[in-house]
Enzyme design. Structure first.
Site, mmCIF file in Angstrom:
data_model
loop_
_atom_site.group_PDB
_atom_site.id
_atom_site.type_symbol
_atom_site.label_atom_id
_atom_site.label_comp_id
_atom_site.label_asym_id
_atom_site.label_seq_id
_atom_site.Cartn_x
_atom_site.Cartn_y
_atom_site.Cartn_z
ATOM 1 N N LYS A 78 -26.833 6.474 -2.523
ATOM 2 C CA LYS A 78 -25.480 6.201 -2.011
ATOM 3 C C LYS A 78 -24.875 7.511 -1.535
ATOM 4 O O LYS A 78 -25.012 8.542 -2.206
ATOM 5 C CB LYS A 78 -24.644 5.591 -3.148
ATOM 6 N N SER A 164 -18.323 -1.191 -3.586
ATOM 7 C CA SER A 164 -18.441 -0.233 -2.503
ATOM 8 C C SER A 164 -19.877 0.171 -2.195
ATOM 9 O O SER A 164 -20.130 0.702 -1.125
ATOM 10 C CB SER A 164 -17.644 1.027 -2.863
ATOM 11 N N SER A 188 -18.453 -1.794 -8.354
ATOM 12 C CA SER A 188 -19.140 -1.464 -7.107
ATOM 13 C C SER A 188 -20.658 -1.454 -7.129
ATOM 14 O O SER A 188 -21.280 -1.318 -6.081
ATOM 15 C CB SER A 188 -18.676 -0.101 -6.607
HETATM 16 N N1 GLN Z 1 -13.430 -2.755 -5.706
HETATM 17 C C1 GLN Z 1 -12.925 -1.790 -6.630
HETATM 18 C C2 GLN Z 1 -11.990 -0.853 -5.924
HETATM 19 O O1 GLN Z 1 -11.773 -1.044 -4.789
HETATM 20 C C3 GLN Z 1 -14.037 -1.063 -7.291
HETATM 21 C C4 GLN Z 1 -14.663 -0.016 -6.467
HETATM 22 C C5 GLN Z 1 -15.730 0.724 -7.201
HETATM 23 O O2 GLN Z 1 -16.237 0.250 -8.211
HETATM 24 N N2 GLN Z 1 -16.047 1.902 -6.691
HETATM 25 O O3 GLN Z 1 -11.468 0.062 -6.481
#
Ligand code: GLN
Length: 496
Positions: A78, A164, A188
């Protein structure tokens, strides 16, 4: 016909060690597949030359009989993990051209174990999102398509891979990486794994070092593996995890042999079903999947227990105060002086303002505003402090629940993948995606998503298992049972 890119990590590892396959062949097959799958936009940076050089070194090690756990296995990283000398963007304009002079501990651990780097995967900007649509480098497409859209009816827009870690999920699902790293601050890893039919594990907070991972919300961020099987996730986590003196929140515990936890009976194990996760208006197919999961675990000899996590309803509001608060402070470092983009201005302040205004996308700006607001003198007690108290209550709910059970079973996400653009104008609807996953980060616990079935429209759905702190082994053991019972063999290519 199944090709080299369809092999699991465990299968490829056996073939590499038996010298029936070279890492060079395996890596080349992935590099070729990546070139054919660019429309997914899964990678921000491909590193084919580096991959082939690493593959050659892996073949030498294998020949000499001294490879590591992942020798010769091509993986994707990532683009939130710093990789020495390789562009690292966090999918943000503000990190334009940033090539870190150091390597994150997690990726360094993978290379030490012999893995081969295919490239850096796309994500939501600074990992903020649930759909991989906030990336400066454009949205990632889910390799899965709705059945109805293929039949020429219904909405035929491409779907989000989740976020994400959407690029990592799309890459592993589309067979352009054998496994990938993700990070999970509120879901995410698990939610994109569910949307793409993969296994995704968020380890206990402190299990993997955060050193060299671009920070979003430091008290919630954890790195973890995304793979096509539970065994592959166990293999990857064994290499990613370590105690790292460079991250003071990394825990000095030995890393267990996670693979050894597999294949063991779950007879007599108690699994909790939290009543508060039964949401009003939950999609019937999600409820059905959950019931199916309960039936599978019962059939394997485990015992369901009703549990209560009474503060669940406050988890999303608490998360969307704490995460932006930490983000606003972490993101203060991007000022045009030290990293990436610089937009000139009439004064130093002008340069800061111009750089940050141009460098951050809308979602990141929204979070910085919320975070700065809840941390400001007049509102700190009312919002930030209160959210921290709620966090403690949520963690206590789990402690109470684990007096009655060993693991908790829930759905991973309230729906299957949705169309790109579908929730774009409604940030609250987007935040609701995290309803089943954020509690786990707030409590610092491990959670895994396992592909468990298909929606009526032929899209993958995941079940989540939540464990006690540092008990990833039980998670793997139970996840493998779900995997076997679900026998999830559908693939996006067969689906497409
Ligand atoms: N969807 C969550 C957010 O927008 C989690 C994102 C994540 O786990 N990096 O913060």
């Amino acid at each position: 016909m199944a090709g080299l890119t369809d092999l699991t990590i465990a299968e490829a590892r056996a073939q590499l060690r038996a010298r029936k396959l070279s890492s060079r062949e395996l890596t080349q097959a992935h590099v070729d597949a990546m070139a054919r799958a660019r429309e997914l936009n899964a990678y921000i940076t491909e590193t084919p030359e580096k991959a082939l050089t690493m593959a050659e070194a892996a073949d030498k090690a294998l020949k000499a009989g001294d490879g590591g756990v992942l020798t010769g296995i091509p993986l994707a990283i990532k683009d939130l993990f710093c990789t020495e000398g390789v562009l690292t963007t966090a999918a943000s304009h503000i990190l334009d051209g940033f090539k870190p002079p150091y390597e994150s501990t997690v990726s360094a651990n993978l290379w030490k174990a012999g893995a081969v780097m295919l490239g850096k995967t796309n994500l939501d900007e600074f990992a903020m999102g649930s759909s991989n649509t906030t990336s400066y480098y454009g949205p990632v497409h889910n390799p899965w398509r709705r059945k109805s859209s293929k039949e020429g009816r219904g909405d035929n827009r491409p779907l989000v891979p989740g976020g994400s870690s959407g690029g990592s999920a799309a890459a592993v699902a589309a067979r352009i990486a054998m496994g990938a790293t993700g990070t999970d601050t509120g879901g995410s890893i698990r939610q994109p794994a569910a949307f793409c039919g993969l296994v995704g594990l968020k380890p206990t907070y402190g299990r993997c070092s955060r050193w060299g991972v671009v920070a979003f919300a430091s008290s919630l961020d954890q790195a973890g593996p995304m793979t096509r099987t539970v065994r592959d996730a166990a293999i990857m986590l064994g290499s990613m995890a370590s105690h790292d003196p460079k991250d003071s929140t990394s825990v000095p515990r030995p890393v267990p042999n996670y693979e050894a936890a597999l294949g063991q009976s779950i007879k007599g194990l108690r699994f909790g079903i939290p009543k508060e996760y039964r949401l009003d208006g939950m999609a019937p197919e999600i409820e059905k999947l959950w019931q199916q999961g309960i039936a599978w675990l019962k059939a394997a000899g485990a015992e369901p227990v009703d549990i209560s996590l009474p503060h669940t309803k406050h988890a999303l509001p608490a998360y969307y105060i704490i995460a932006p608060a930490e983000a606003s402070s972490n993101l203060a470092r991007y000022d045009g002086v030290r990293f990436g983009l610089r937009v000139p201005g009439d004064s130093l302040d002008g340069m800061y303002e111009n750089t940050r205004a141009k460098g951050f996308g809308a979602e990141v700006r929204r979070r910085v505003l919320i975070g700065t607001y809840v941390l400001s003198a007049g509102y700190y007690d009312a919002y930030y402090l209160k959210a921290q108290r709620v966090r403690t209550l949520i963690a206590r709910d789990f402690t109470e629940a684990y007096k009655k059970c060993d693991v908790i079973l829930t759905p991973t996400a309230p729906s299957a993948a949705f169309a790109i653009g579908e929730k774009a104008d409604d940030p609250i609807a987007m935040y609701l995606n995290d309803v089943f996953t954020v509690t786990v980060n707030l409590a610092g616990l491990p959670g895994i998503s396992v592909p468990a079935g298909l929606s009526a429209d032929g899209l993958p759905l995941g079940l989540q298992l939540i464990g006690r702190a540092f008990d990833e082994e039980t998670l793997f053991r139970v996840a493998e049972m779900v995997e076997q019972a679900a026998n999830f063999t559908a693939t996006p290519s067969l689906n497409g």
